[in-house]
Every structure is written in C-alpha cells, then in structure tokens.
Design a protein around this motif. Structure first.
Motif, PDB file in Angstrom:
ATOM      1  N   PHE A   1       5.649  39.813   4.165  1.00  0.00           N
ATOM      2  CA  PHE A   1       6.350  39.472   3.080  1.00  0.00           C
ATOM      3  C   PHE A   1       6.020  38.009   2.429  1.00  0.00           C
ATOM      4  O   PHE A   1       5.582  37.679   1.236  1.00  0.00           O
ATOM      5  CB  PHE A   1       8.073  39.103   3.470  1.00  0.00           C
TER       6      PHE A   1
ATOM      7  N   THR B   1       4.079  37.243  -0.884  1.00  0.00           N
ATOM      8  CA  THR B   1       4.662  35.928  -1.916  1.00  0.00           C
ATOM      9  C   THR B   1       3.325  35.150  -2.172  1.00  0.00           C
ATOM     10  O   THR B   1       3.486  34.715  -3.614  1.00  0.00           O
ATOM     11  CB  THR B   1       5.461  35.422  -1.207  1.00  0.00           C
TER      12      THR B   1
ATOM     13  N   VAL C   1      12.392  48.279   0.814  1.00  0.00           N
ATOM     14  CA  VAL C   1      11.162  47.753   0.804  1.00  0.00           C
ATOM     15  C   VAL C   1       9.795  48.705   0.297  1.00  0.00           C
ATOM     16  O   VAL C   1       9.091  48.353  -0.281  1.00  0.00           O
ATOM     17  CB  VAL C   1      10.958  47.287   2.362  1.00  0.00           C
TER      18      VAL C   1
ATOM     19  N   GLN D   1       9.232  38.692  -6.710  1.00  0.00           N
ATOM     20  CA  GLN D   1       8.805  38.544  -5.620  1.00  0.00           C
ATOM     21  C   GLN D   1       9.133  37.205  -4.946  1.00  0.00           C
ATOM     22  O   GLN D   1       9.609  36.830  -4.091  1.00  0.00           O
ATOM     23  CB  GLN D   1       7.349  38.989  -5.310  1.00  0.00           C
TER      24      GLN D   1
END
Length: 283
Positions: free
Chosen positions: A173, A177, A219, A251
């Motif tokens: 994640f 990002t 996800v 995001q």
C-alpha cells in the motif's frame, strides 16, 4: 562361478542408499505453490526497475523524446501492481495449502525488492527527469522510502500484533501511494513531503486491517481498476489523463484517511477505558 564379497556388497548398498538420500531435497528447500507466487512478486519488482531504467532514465539521458517514458512509467507501475497481486495471493494460498519453512523469509525479501527498491528507484529517477526537481534531494527521499520498508519488514518479523491488523502502513500500500504521488505531478516540494509522510506511516504504529474476505476482494478490484487507468493513460486514450489523476488522488486520500480513522478509534477507546475506570472507583 562369481564370488561376491559380503562386505563389499554391503558397502555398495550403503553407498547407493546415501546417493538416493542426497538426491532428495530437504524439506526446508522445497518450494510450495505459495513460494512460487512470492518469487513472481520479486520478478515483477525487478522488472519494474528495468522498465524505469530503460524506458525513462536512459531516454532522458540520451535526449530521446520519442514518448517512451509514459509507456514505460505505466509498465513499471503496472508491474508493481502485479507484485501486489502476487503478495496478496501468496498469503491466501499459504493459509489454504501450505508454505515451506523459508516462506516468510522469501516473502520479506521479495517485498523489499518490489515495494522498497522499485518505488524508491522510481522516486530517484523522478528527481532526475522532472523539470522542477532537485536530484540530490530526491535521492534523500528515495533513501527514506527504502529504509522505511527495510525497518517495517524487520519489525514485522520481530513484533507480534493482534490478529487481523498490521502495525504501520503495509509496504504494498505504501509503495503504490508513493508512485501515485509521483504520477500526480504535484510541485516538487509537495511531492517530496508527501513521499516522506508515506514513509513515516509505514514505520508508524497506526493499525491497518489485513485484506481478508470482502476486503481482499475490494483490494483486488482496486488494483485491476488502477491497471486499467494506467493503461488508458499510457496509450493516450480519451480521458486517460483524468482517470490517472482520479486514481492517484483516490490512493492518496485512502492513505491519509485510514490513519485518521485509526487515530479516532484509539482516542474513543482510551476515553471509554477512562470512563469505565472512573465508574469502577465510585462507591
């Protein structure tokens, strides 16, 4: 008539038995299906670095403006997304089937390549090719991202947290990002601050839910959608730029919102505990 020495025959049998045992791999060296998916994760991370180098950095240094950079940037990020898919499924497969004794080590090493080295290198190259960027400052930001992932993975191996949560932003994640911040093409100072903030979230104590059940499906759907947005942007499809900006902004908003909810929940829990303690002290 042939005479066979019993001692010699016994020695040959022992030697043959030792050869057969040597040909069998020990259990700790046998790869499971989950381990194969983990190696796919590492391969995607390495190829992301390859496309970032050959499609963005080298054309920039050679003065080639053929438009390869956009396609290569999209390919590199799509490969990081594929690595995230492998990382998602290797855990699911390991829980359903089995994982080898070296599965955890393979997972950490693969995550370091795909979600540490690849996004950090992406930030470094961004600092070299962007018109308003400062190469040395971007290099510091890239090092911060890489070290944050290293520290996070090391802590993950040593610290036990409650079931169903991660401590700190998960590295997949965090990597997505970071690249979303770069692709959003904000001013350099804002980009660097957001990248460093993301690195801090990865080593923070903020609790993030593990992607299981419906959350895992969500996800996966988000990753597939992000791939479609990147493909539309790479091939200059109508609205592709808008889709890319919307996806990157979403995001970043998700990355900023989850810690706020986690902090609010922790504050509410602390207040409830204080109320219960006070109520227990009353006569």
């Amino acid at each position: 008539m042939t005479v066979i020495d019993p001692d010699t025959q016994a020695t040959n049998w022992v030697a043959e038995g030792e050869d057969d045992d040597a040909e069998e791999l020990p259990l700790s060296l046998r790869l499971s299906i989950a381990d194969t998916l983990t190696l796919g994760n590492a391969t995607c991370g390495f190829m992301a670095v390859y496309f970032t180098t050959t499609g963005i950095l080298i054309p920039h240094l050679s003065g080639d403006n053929s438009g390869m950079a956009r396609n290569s940037a999209a390919t590199a990020v799509i490969l990081m997304l594929c690595a995230a898919v492998f990382d998602l499924f290797d855990g699911l497969v390991a829980r359903k089937l089995r994982s080898s004794p070296m599965g955890a080590e393979l997972d950490n090493l693969s995550d370091l390549i795909s979600f540490g080295l690849a996004p950090a290198y992406f930030v470094l190259v961004y600092g070299m090719v962007a018109s308003d960027a400062h190469e040395r400052v971007a290099a510091v930001g890239a090092i911060v991202v890489l070290l944050a992932v290293v520290l996070r993975l090391a802590r993950f191996s040593c610290v036990t947290v409650k079931d169903g949560t991660f401590q700190g932003m998960p590295s997949p994640f965090g990597a997505l990002t970071v690249v979303s911040i770069v692709l959003l093409e904000l001013p350099f100072e804002a980009t660097l601050l957001a990248v460093v903030g993301t690195a801090w979230l990865m080593v923070s104590r903020v609790e993030y839910p593990k992607p299981r059940g419906i959350l895992a499906v969500a996800v996966l759907a988000w990753i597939v959608s992000a791939m479609g947005m990147l493909a539309a942007w790479a091939f200059d499809a109508p609205g592709g730029q808008v889709l890319l900006q919307m996806g990157c902004a979403l995001q970043i908003v998700m990355a900023a919102t989850i810690p706020l909810f986690a902090t609010a929940r922790r504050v509410n829990t602390f207040r409830d505990n204080r109320r219960e303690a006070r109520a227990a002290q009353l006569p």
